[in-house]
Design a protein around this motif. Structure first.
Motif, mmCIF file in Angstrom:
data_model
loop_
_atom_site.group_PDB
_atom_site.id
_atom_site.type_symbol
_atom_site.label_atom_id
_atom_site.label_comp_id
_atom_site.label_asym_id
_atom_site.label_seq_id
_atom_site.Cartn_x
_atom_site.Cartn_y
_atom_site.Cartn_z
ATOM 1 N N TYR A 1 0.840 -1.194 0.000
ATOM 2 C CA TYR A 1 0.000 0.000 0.000
ATOM 3 C C TYR A 1 0.877 1.246 0.000
ATOM 4 O O TYR A 1 1.784 1.388 0.818
ATOM 5 N N GLU A 2 0.601 2.118 -0.928
ATOM 6 C CA GLU A 2 1.335 3.378 -0.973
ATOM 7 C C GLU A 2 0.511 4.459 -0.310
ATOM 8 O O GLU A 2 -0.703 4.504 -0.471
ATOM 9 N N MET A 3 1.163 5.308 0.395
ATOM 10 C CA MET A 3 0.468 6.427 1.028
ATOM 11 C C MET A 3 0.016 7.401 -0.060
ATOM 12 O O MET A 3 0.825 7.781 -0.917
ATOM 13 N N PRO A 4 -1.270 7.753 -0.062
ATOM 14 C CA PRO A 4 -1.730 8.704 -1.083
ATOM 15 C C PRO A 4 -1.113 10.079 -0.844
ATOM 16 O O PRO A 4 -0.839 10.463 0.287
ATOM 17 N N ARG A 5 -0.886 10.761 -1.932
ATOM 18 C CA ARG A 5 -0.351 12.123 -1.818
ATOM 19 C C ARG A 5 -1.501 13.045 -1.463
ATOM 20 O O ARG A 5 -2.491 13.111 -2.151
#
Length: 155
Positions: free
Chosen positions: A3-7
């Motif tokens: 999971y990537e942290m949303p910008r």
């Protein structure tokens, strides 16, 4: 795991400043409808109420898609838009934007996900016309079956 942290964009206005602005607007802005805004709201409301431009249901009848409550909402939305500008007058542009917002919200709330069509029954009753008609057909079929089998046991 992947999971990537949303910008998340930084807000354009500081939260405390926004709270102060809203408090100031609530306290000091008391916009009233201009004649042009009132005419725009009335014309738009009458167009929405016109049965010839209303929503056509599956059985061919037309439904009126605006009630006095929607008119009151349009007035409040228009006043709120003027209040955001700290204006004492509700302009025609405020009324047009209020109508646009109402149409977008109504379209989103009244679109039947199965048909993709706007169905005002979704707002009025919480059920789509397709659901209501399916239930009516089922009711009629069961009623007919029971009528045919009157006096004999169902198997």
């Amino acid at each position: 795991l992947y999971y990537e942290m949303p910008r998340v964009a930084d807000p354009e206005m500081d939260g405390e400043l926004l709270r102060d602005y809203i408090a100031y607007a609530r306290e000091n802005a008391r916009p009233s409808l201009s004649d042009a805004a009132a005419d725009e709201l009335l014309t738009s409301y009458l167009e929405l109420r016109n049965p010839s431009t209303g929503t056509v249901t599956n059985n061919g009848t037309r439904t009126i898609s605006a009630t006095p409550r929607q008119l009151e909402s349009l007035v409040r939305l228009s006043e709120s838009l003027a209040k955001m500008r700290l204006s004492d007058v509700v302009r025609r542009e405020d009324a047009k934007e209020a109508l646009r917002l109402m149409k977008v919200a109504t379209q989103a709330a009244a679109t039947d996900p199965r048909t993709g069509k706007i169905d005002m029954d979704m707002i009025a009753t919480g059920r789509s016309t397709v659901d209501r008609q399916s239930e009516e057909q089922l009711y009629d079929a069961v009623k007919e079956l029971l009528k045919e089998r009157r006096g004999s046991r169902l198997q």
